[in-house]
Design an enzyme around this catalytic site. Structure first.
Site, short mmCIF file in Angstrom:
data_model
loop_
_atom_site.label_atom_id
_atom_site.label_comp_id
_atom_site.label_asym_id
_atom_site.label_seq_id
_atom_site.Cartn_x
_atom_site.Cartn_y
_atom_site.Cartn_z
N LYS A 166 0.83 -1.21 0.00
CA LYS A 166 0.00 0.00 0.00
C LYS A 166 0.87 1.26 0.00
O LYS A 166 0.56 2.24 -0.70
CB LYS A 166 -0.94 -0.02 1.21
CG LYS A 166 -2.03 -1.08 1.12
CD LYS A 166 -2.75 -1.29 2.44
CE LYS A 166 -3.78 -2.41 2.31
NZ LYS A 166 -4.43 -2.73 3.60
N GLN A 190 -4.79 -1.07 9.57
CA GLN A 190 -4.56 -2.41 9.04
C GLN A 190 -5.08 -3.48 10.01
O GLN A 190 -4.70 -3.51 11.17
CB GLN A 190 -3.06 -2.63 8.78
CG GLN A 190 -2.71 -3.98 8.18
CD GLN A 190 -3.27 -4.15 6.78
OE1 GLN A 190 -3.24 -3.25 5.96
NE2 GLN A 190 -3.79 -5.35 6.50
N ASP A 225 -11.29 2.92 4.12
CA ASP A 225 -11.64 1.50 4.03
C ASP A 225 -13.15 1.30 3.97
O ASP A 225 -13.63 0.20 3.69
CB ASP A 225 -11.06 0.73 5.22
CG ASP A 225 -9.95 -0.22 4.80
OD1 ASP A 225 -9.86 -0.54 3.60
OD2 ASP A 225 -9.16 -0.64 5.66
#
Length: 284
Positions: free
Chosen positions: A52, A96, A119
């Site tokens: 990422k 994460q 997200d």
């Protein structure tokens, strides 16, 4: 059989995103920023975060990665999230997952401002998805649909079966497929489905997110189906999907490889979300 190349498609999309980031940076007089928070030393999470970070930098984003010790407390993690929420140089925040067991993931996800939740996991963003309102969307479902669109594969009016009902993939993907913008007829299967094979054989578009290596065989797939294999399973022979690729490849009309399919598209979608969050925050 069409091999749906997520890696190549994502690389092409990132080139376009880099131009968009340059234009946006001129408009707001700064570089759009993405903050990624990693707690602990989970090997898979470290690989994902590095990927990422690399993609964000290649697209020209201001990439900020916060690597915290596994002993980090709930209070310390929430304090960092609060700091990033208040930072005007941060347009998107990604926490994460999974977090170490002593931390409350849901509480941390809910602490991220909805407008920075790239997200798409905040209850407000999930609620907006359910209501068909604009909002930041979960990256893996969005990336899956963007890959289909890139290849001109349209689920409109077709039978779509989603195997898996997680909050991260299965549920939001089903809502996106059923939305008026796509108009698929959607069935969601899970561990309680009585005859999974029968349900899968009805699918024109089969989306797999159940986390069982090579579980789906050709006798469970309709002739000419499109298979989007979202599962990533680590086995002694390497990475594989939820579908037995070698077994089904001669029966499907299109399929994603694992690796190289949905994984790269998920990361590309994260960049799209960061740019969208930046535009909305700056009323562009």
């Amino acid at each position: 059989m069409i091999l749906l190349d997520g890696k190549g498609t994502a690389a092409t999309l990132r080139m376009g995103l880099a131009v968009e980031v340059q234009n946006l940076s001129r408009q707001i007089a700064r570089t759009p920023g993405l903050a990624v928070v990693l707690v602990g030393n989970d090997p898979a999470s470290q690989v994902y975060v590095r990927a990422k970070e690399k993609a964000a930098l290649e697209a020209g984003l201001n990439s900020m990665v916060y690597r915290l010790e596994i002993e980090t407390s709930q209070k310390e993690l929430e304090a960092l999230i609060d700091k990033l929420n208040a930072d005007d140089n941060v347009d998107g925040i990604l926490l994460q997952l999974p977090l170490p067991g002593h931390l409350d993931s849901q509480a941390c996800l809910e602490r991220i401002l909805p407008e920075k939740d790239v997200d798409g996991f905040h209850p407000i963003n999930m609620g907006r998805l359910a209501l068909g309102l604009p909002g930041l969307r979960p990256c893996t479902p969005s990336g899956s649909l963007r890959l289909l669109a890139h290849y001109g594969l349209n689920p409109a009016g077709k039978k779509a079966v989603v195997v898996g009902r997680s909050n991260i993939v299965g549920k939001p993907l089903a809502m996106m497929l059923a939305a008026p913008t796509i108009n698929a007829t959607v069935t969601v299967c899970h561990s309680g489905t009585k005859d999974l094979g029968a349900e899968c054989r009805e699918a024109d578009f089969l989306f797999l997110a159940l986390g069982k290596p090579r579980f789906i065989k050709k006798d469970m797939i309709k002739e000419g189906a499109v298979v989007i294999d979202i599962g990533i399973n680590r086995t002694t022979s390497g990475l594989c999907g939820d579908c037995d690729f070698e077994d089904v490849k001669d029966k499907v009309s299109a399929i994603t490889p694992v690796p190289g399919g949905i994984g790269p598209m998920t990361i590309a979608e994260l960049l799209f979300s960061t740019i969208q969050a930046c535009k909305w925050r700056n009323q562009l």
